[in-house]
Design a protein around this motif. Structure first.
Motif, PDB file in Angstrom:
ATOM      1  N   ALA A  81       0.834  -1.210   0.000  1.00 20.10           N
ATOM      2  CA  ALA A  81       0.000   0.000   0.000  1.00 20.10           C
ATOM      3  C   ALA A  81       0.866   1.256   0.000  1.00 20.10           C
ATOM      4  O   ALA A  81       0.628   2.196  -0.774  1.00 20.10           O
ATOM      5  CB  ALA A  81      -0.948   0.002   1.191  1.00 20.10           C
ATOM      6  N   ALA A  82       1.893   1.295   0.842  1.00 23.26           N
ATOM      7  CA  ALA A  82       2.781   2.459   0.909  1.00 23.26           C
ATOM      8  C   ALA A  82       3.579   2.611  -0.386  1.00 23.26           C
ATOM      9  O   ALA A  82       3.743   3.726  -0.897  1.00 23.26           O
ATOM     10  CB  ALA A  82       3.725   2.337   2.105  1.00 23.26           C
ATOM     11  N   ALA A  83       4.061   1.504  -0.940  1.00 21.78           N
ATOM     12  CA  ALA A  83       4.838   1.556  -2.181  1.00 21.78           C
ATOM     13  C   ALA A  83       3.964   2.036  -3.346  1.00 21.78           C
ATOM     14  O   ALA A  83       4.408   2.852  -4.163  1.00 21.78           O
ATOM     15  CB  ALA A  83       5.440   0.186  -2.476  1.00 21.78           C
ATOM     16  N   CYS A  84       2.739   1.556  -3.423  1.00 28.39           N
ATOM     17  CA  CYS A  84       1.837   1.982  -4.498  1.00 28.39           C
ATOM     18  C   CYS A  84       1.488   3.462  -4.360  1.00 28.39           C
ATOM     19  O   CYS A  84       1.394   4.178  -5.361  1.00 28.39           O
ATOM     20  CB  CYS A  84       0.567   1.139  -4.498  1.00 28.39           C
ATOM     21  N   ALA A  85       1.320   3.933  -3.118  1.00 24.19           N
ATOM     22  CA  ALA A  85       1.033   5.354  -2.898  1.00 24.19           C
ATOM     23  C   ALA A  85       2.204   6.224  -3.348  1.00 24.19           C
ATOM     24  O   ALA A  85       2.010   7.277  -3.964  1.00 24.19           O
ATOM     25  CB  ALA A  85       0.712   5.602  -1.422  1.00 24.19           C
ATOM     26  N   LEU A  94       9.945   6.114 -11.477  1.00 27.46           N
ATOM     27  CA  LEU A  94      10.827   5.650 -10.406  1.00 27.46           C
ATOM     28  C   LEU A  94      12.049   6.535 -10.258  1.00 27.46           C
ATOM     29  O   LEU A  94      12.628   6.616  -9.179  1.00 27.46           O
ATOM     30  CB  LEU A  94      11.234   4.203 -10.665  1.00 27.46           C
ATOM     31  N   GLY A  95      12.463   7.202 -11.308  1.00 23.66           N
ATOM     32  CA  GLY A  95      13.603   8.115 -11.232  1.00 23.66           C
ATOM     33  C   GLY A  95      13.349   9.263 -10.266  1.00 23.66           C
ATOM     34  O   GLY A  95      14.272   9.739  -9.606  1.00 23.66           O
ATOM     35  N   LEU A  96      12.104   9.699 -10.157  1.00 23.50           N
ATOM     36  CA  LEU A  96      11.779  10.773  -9.210  1.00 23.50           C
ATOM     37  C   LEU A  96      11.941  10.325  -7.756  1.00 23.50           C
ATOM     38  O   LEU A  96      12.220  11.134  -6.884  1.00 23.50           O
ATOM     39  CB  LEU A  96      10.342  11.267  -9.425  1.00 23.50           C
ATOM     40  N   LEU A  97      11.757   9.039  -7.518  1.00 24.83           N
ATOM     41  CA  LEU A  97      11.872   8.526  -6.148  1.00 24.83           C
ATOM     42  C   LEU A  97      13.311   8.458  -5.665  1.00 24.83           C
ATOM     43  O   LEU A  97      13.566   8.380  -4.470  1.00 24.83           O
ATOM     44  CB  LEU A  97      11.231   7.137  -6.049  1.00 24.83           C
ATOM     45  N   THR A  98      14.266   8.470  -6.588  1.00 24.36           N
ATOM     46  CA  THR A  98      15.682   8.370  -6.215  1.00 24.36           C
ATOM     47  C   THR A  98      16.492   9.563  -6.695  1.00 24.36           C
ATOM     48  O   THR A  98      17.713   9.531  -6.666  1.00 24.36           O
ATOM     49  CB  THR A  98      16.294   7.082  -6.803  1.00 24.36           C
ATOM     50  N   ALA A 130      18.855   1.535 -11.782  1.00 24.49           N
ATOM     51  CA  ALA A 130      19.829   2.501 -11.264  1.00 24.49           C
ATOM     52  C   ALA A 130      20.936   1.717 -10.571  1.00 24.49           C
ATOM     53  O   ALA A 130      20.676   0.715  -9.904  1.00 24.49           O
ATOM     54  CB  ALA A 130      19.176   3.477 -10.297  1.00 24.49           C
ATOM     55  N   THR A 131      22.166   2.185 -10.733  1.00 27.88           N
ATOM     56  CA  THR A 131      23.318   1.539 -10.106  1.00 27.88           C
ATOM     57  C   THR A 131      23.966   2.516  -9.141  1.00 27.88           C
ATOM     58  O   THR A 131      24.151   3.687  -9.459  1.00 27.88           O
ATOM     59  CB  THR A 131      24.339   1.086 -11.167  1.00 27.88           C
ATOM     60  N   GLU A 144      14.361   6.226   2.453  1.00 25.56           N
ATOM     61  CA  GLU A 144      13.226   6.984   2.965  1.00 25.56           C
ATOM     62  C   GLU A 144      11.896   6.474   2.426  1.00 25.56           C
ATOM     63  O   GLU A 144      10.870   6.659   3.020  1.00 25.56           O
ATOM     64  CB  GLU A 144      13.387   8.468   2.620  1.00 25.56           C
ATOM     65  N   GLY A 145      11.920   5.850   1.262  1.00 27.45           N
ATOM     66  CA  GLY A 145      10.683   5.398   0.640  1.00 27.45           C
ATOM     67  C   GLY A 145      10.410   3.925   0.838  1.00 27.45           C
ATOM     68  O   GLY A 145      11.273   3.158   1.232  1.00 27.45           O
ATOM     69  N   ALA A 146       9.186   3.546   0.535  1.00 22.03           N
ATOM     70  CA  ALA A 146       8.774   2.156   0.714  1.00 22.03           C
ATOM     71  C   ALA A 146       9.011   1.302  -0.521  1.00 22.03           C
ATOM     72  O   ALA A 146       9.115   0.084  -0.420  1.00 22.03           O
ATOM     73  CB  ALA A 146       7.282   2.108   1.067  1.00 22.03           C
ATOM     74  N   VAL A 147       9.113   1.911  -1.705  1.00 21.66           N
ATOM     75  CA  VAL A 147       9.194   1.137  -2.949  1.00 21.66           C
ATOM     76  C   VAL A 147      10.368   0.173  -2.931  1.00 21.66           C
ATOM     77  O   VAL A 147      10.226  -1.009  -3.237  1.00 21.66           O
ATOM     78  CB  VAL A 147       9.265   2.052  -4.186  1.00 21.66           C
ATOM     79  N   PHE A 148      11.570   0.638  -2.562  1.00 23.38           N
ATOM     80  CA  PHE A 148      12.763  -0.208  -2.586  1.00 23.38           C
ATOM     81  C   PHE A 148      13.128  -0.755  -1.209  1.00 23.38           C
ATOM     82  O   PHE A 148      14.239  -1.228  -1.008  1.00 23.38           O
ATOM     83  CB  PHE A 148      13.926   0.529  -3.213  1.00 23.38           C
TER      84      PHE A 148
END
Length: 150
Positions: A81-85, A94-98, A130-131, A144-148
């Motif tokens: 749920a957190a990752a989808c949000a 996904l580039g914006l998240l990192t 991303a490497t 800080e995020g839930a996706v990774f």
């Protein structure tokens, strides 16, 4: 032209004229209903991986999870749920998240870590990677995020 209103009338008409309704479902009229879509939501399902190596093509995958976001969050991701949000807030980019540099101090050792995301976001095909120089650098950028966080 007169429309047939019942199955009995359609059967009588077919028998009287010698016609057969082959493969037609009669549900109160001689016309079948149009097909309905399987879902109102476009598909959103992504495979996320964390690998040891310099590129997505050559990295040895250490961890992998699935993330389904539509119609409901799910998959093997620990916090779907957190990752989808987070993904929705970033428009699936996904580039914006990192993109924001981390503020955690890390060593300068070269032990590359590659993260990838492959799948579909809101009906569009995505393939992202991303490497980072080492695991500390990667955690500094994405912790800080839930996706990774898997």
């Amino acid at each position: 032209m007169r429309y047939l209103r019942s199955t009995r009338a359609a059967t009588a008409f077919a028998a009287a004229t010698g016609l057969a309704f082959v493969g037609t479902a009669l549900t109160g009229s001689a016309y079948a209903e149009p097909a309905k879509p399987a879902s109102l939501y476009p598909p959103s399902a992504i495979v996320l991986t964390l690998g040891q190596g310099e590129s997505a093509a050559t990295a040895s995958v250490r961890r992998a999870v699935t993330l389904d976001c539509a119609p409901l969050p799910g998959g093997s991701h620990p916090s779907p749920a957190a990752a989808c949000a987070e993904l929705a807030a970033a428009g699936g980019d996904l580039g914006l998240l990192t993109a924001i540099p981390g503020n955690r101090p890390c060593t300068r050792e070269w032990d590359p870590v590659t993260v990838t995301a492959d799948g579909v976001w809101e009906g569009r095909r995505i393939s992202w990677s991303a490497t980072y120089g080492n695991a500390c650098e990667m955690r500094s950028r994405v912790a800080e995020g839930a996706v990774f966080s898997f």
